[in-house]
Design a protein around this motif. Structure first.
Motif, short mmCIF file in Angstrom:
data_model
loop_
_atom_site.label_atom_id
_atom_site.label_comp_id
_atom_site.label_asym_id
_atom_site.label_seq_id
_atom_site.Cartn_x
_atom_site.Cartn_y
_atom_site.Cartn_z
N THR A 130 14.30 7.78 3.51
CA THR A 130 14.65 7.65 2.09
C THR A 130 13.99 8.70 1.22
O THR A 130 14.33 8.85 0.06
N GLY A 131 13.02 9.42 1.75
CA GLY A 131 12.45 10.55 1.03
C GLY A 131 11.16 10.29 0.31
O GLY A 131 10.36 11.19 0.15
N LYS A 132 10.91 9.07 -0.16
CA LYS A 132 9.68 8.80 -0.90
C LYS A 132 8.58 8.31 0.06
O LYS A 132 8.80 7.38 0.83
N PRO A 133 7.40 8.92 0.00
CA PRO A 133 6.30 8.47 0.86
C PRO A 133 5.96 7.00 0.60
O PRO A 133 6.01 6.53 -0.53
N LYS A 134 5.61 6.30 1.70
CA LYS A 134 5.28 4.89 1.62
C LYS A 134 3.87 4.65 2.15
O LYS A 134 3.46 5.23 3.15
N GLY A 135 3.14 3.77 1.46
CA GLY A 135 1.78 3.46 1.88
C GLY A 135 1.76 2.48 3.03
O GLY A 135 2.46 1.46 3.01
N CYS A 136 0.96 2.79 4.06
CA CYS A 136 0.80 1.91 5.22
C CYS A 136 -0.44 1.04 4.99
O CYS A 136 -1.57 1.55 4.97
N ILE A 137 -0.25 -0.24 4.82
CA ILE A 137 -1.34 -1.15 4.47
C ILE A 137 -2.16 -1.49 5.71
O ILE A 137 -1.63 -2.02 6.69
N HIS A 138 -3.45 -1.16 5.65
CA HIS A 138 -4.36 -1.52 6.73
C HIS A 138 -5.53 -2.31 6.16
O HIS A 138 -6.13 -1.92 5.16
N ASN A 139 -5.88 -3.40 6.85
CA ASN A 139 -7.08 -4.12 6.49
C ASN A 139 -8.25 -3.63 7.35
O ASN A 139 -8.09 -2.78 8.23
#
Length: 553
Positions: free
Chosen positions: A212-221
């Motif tokens: 989709t082109g927009k960077p996405k944050g990968c949630i890590h605990n």
């Protein structure tokens, strides 16, 4: 679950690893208690002990909480090159019970605006040489505070090493509301509140992108981050404080962050930090500090081994040379073996797995191989259409189940749902990479299900670049594809349809792009065409262009 690889498991190690039930910050706290006067960081011959490192982390954490108003679960942008300040900043964010958002220091203002808006970061830790790109965003949207680091603050001894000008630069922090110097923040002496973060609290959010082109944050605990911090050095059979790592792989990248920075802090080892790749400085530091661990991308090793001064350096103390992101050319791996006796250890991981899910075992390292699923990981090869597991030796999508798998994409429940699938009662992350399993249970990469370019380990997502390229007034249509590059492996190529009447040149396009996006995303080649191939529904047939380009090799 495939267990073929158990026959080649590292001797004496369990199949399942028990990681500490604690926040990642506690690794530094423990090492500072155990080894207070031991060098934690060497920065161009200047030394920071574990005691000093921990004291600065506490002071900065106090400043973040007491002055910047950082609260538990807040996102804090971390935007700088490898440096003592990056290490201090990362652990200070965690000590303040917040979540670190590491970003590539090559990002430009328009790119940074997305990361800030998407993450909701109100505070940023940023280095002086790139601060001008962030400065226009302070006071707009969510970002209210910036602590600006000057690398030279941690240069305190004379050295014969070549230090880049941006590292030697004196402090130049503007007097502006919401902006403070790193030194002032440390010297303020604020004490942080009682540490509250535990295994299931937010810890780190590296960004990735996609179709989709927009960077996405990968949630890590803390739990998912901690697992690979412990797993990586354990796999090699030694968690010892005598480790010395050359830290030149970028810390904002999950491999550099986890397998180098965080792993060494956990072990009580020493980080010999280089902000940028310099083959002579690397050789001098490996020799001078008896470097034992070196994690890298293949382009670094290619350059290092081609150095005419190579014979001047002593690399005999290396005990682990490892990496990922791209396959190491066989000839380069052989030369490394002949010179150092070290077999290059390859592995596989993603931002979504916070570094490795697969590694080659130390006693049986196959070249140009992803390795085997390591501690606690169940990995399958699955038909991406039928979602059924394929037979051993057949190609399919690599699926991963393990404690290092992320908790989802920030602000995107649909993409999160699409990235997971159930098999045999387990939730697996769908990697988007295609591969197969050999008769001994080792995984090999064959192709990508996702459209992506791998330039020296930096992932470039064509849709993201295309969306930025369309901002140029002379571009009517644009398709980004991969082109072969002898040094980087792959590089970016733009196939462009000009708007009628435009006489724009390829050089002008590339110069413009340098101001809009990080350097590794900028097209290195530009082809102008009259039209792009399209399907019956009007979609650009990028694969047709890619296959035509690939045929040129």
């Amino acid at each position: 679950m495939n267990t073929l690889h158990y026959a080649h498991w590292p001797q004496g190690l369990p199949h399942h690893l028990l990681a500490p039930e604690a926040s990642v910050y506690t690794n530094l706290q423990v090492s500072a208690l155990r080894y207070p006067d031991k060098p934690a960081i060497v920065f161009y011959d200047s030394v920071i002990t574990y005691r000093q490192l921990h004291e600065e982390v506490l002071a900065l954490a106090g400043y973040l909480q007491q002055v910047c108003g950082v609260q538990k679960g807040d996102r804090v942008l971390l935007n700088m090159q490898n440096s003592p300040q990056f290490v201090i900043g990362f652990y200070a964010i965690l000590r303040a019970d917040a979540m670190a958002v590491p970003v590539n220091p090559m990002l430009m203002t328009d790119e940074l605006a997305h990361y800030i808006a998407d993450s909701g970061a109100r505070t940023a830790l940023v280095s002086q040489e790139i601060f001008a790109r962030l400065q226009p965003l302070i006071g707009h949207d969510t970002l209210q505070n910036a602590v600006v680091a000057t690398y030279s603050d941690h240069l305190n001894v004379a050295t014969d090493l070549t230090i880049p000008d941006f590292i030697k630069a004196e402090r130049q922090v503007p007097d502006q509301a919401g902006i403070s110097s790193w030194q002032a923040a440390i010297q303020a002496g604020h004490q942080p509140n009682i540490h509250q973060a535990g295994p299931d609290d937010l810890a780190c959010m590296p960004y990735t992108s996609g179709t989709t082109g927009k960077p996405k944050g990968c949630i890590h605990n803390h739990r998912s981050v901690m697992f690979n911090i412990v797993g990586s050095p354990t796999w090699s059979g030694a968690i010892v404080a005598t480790h010395v790592a050359l830290a030149v792989l970028p810390f904002f990248h999950v491999t550099g962050m986890q397998s180098v920075m965080n792993a060494m802090i956990y072990c009580g080892g020493t980080l010999v930090i280089l902000p940028r790749w310099d083959r002579d400085a690397a050789g001098q530091l490996i020799t001078r500090y008896a470097v034992s661990n070196w994690t890298l991308v293949p382009s670094m090793m290619i350059d290092f081994l081609s150095n005419p001064r190579l014979a001047e350096y002593d690399i005999s103390k290396l005990t682990r040379v490892s990496g990922g992101g791209a396959a190491m050319p066989a000839a380069i791996a052989q030369k490394l073996l002949e010179l150092s006796g070290q077999v290059y250890m390859e592995g596989y991981g993603l931002s979504e797995t916070m570094a490795p899910s697969h590694l080659n075992p130390p006693q049986r390292m196959k070249q140009q191989c992803l390795g085997m699923p390591y501690f606690n990981v169940d990995s399958r090869v699955v038909d991406p259409t039928t979602l059924q597991e394929v037979k051993q030796g057949e190609t399919g999508e690599i699926w991963i189940n393990g404690p290092q798998v992320f908790q989802g994409y920030w602000n995107d429940p649909q993409k999160t749902a699409d990235s997971f699938a159930e098999l045999d009662g387990k939730q697996f992350f769908r990697s988007g990479d295609l591969g197969y399993i050999d008769p001994e249970g080792f995984f090999f990469f064959t192709d990508r299900l996702k459209r992506m370019i791998n330039a020296s380990g930096f992932k470039v997502w064509p849709a993201e670049v295309e969306s930025m390229m369309y901002q140029h007034p002379a571009i009517q249509e644009c398709c980004i594809i991969s082109a072969h590059d002898a040094y980087r492996g792959e590089t970016v190529k733009a196939v462009i349809v000009k708007k009628p009447g435009s006489d724009i040149t390829a050089e002008e396009i590339m110069t413009w792009a340098h101001d809009k996006m990080a350097a590794y995303k900028v097209p290195k080649f530009v082809d102008f065409v009259d039209s792009l191939p399209k399907s019956g529904t009007g979609k650009v047939m990028w694969r047709t262009l890619q296959e035509k380009e690939s045929a040129k090799k």
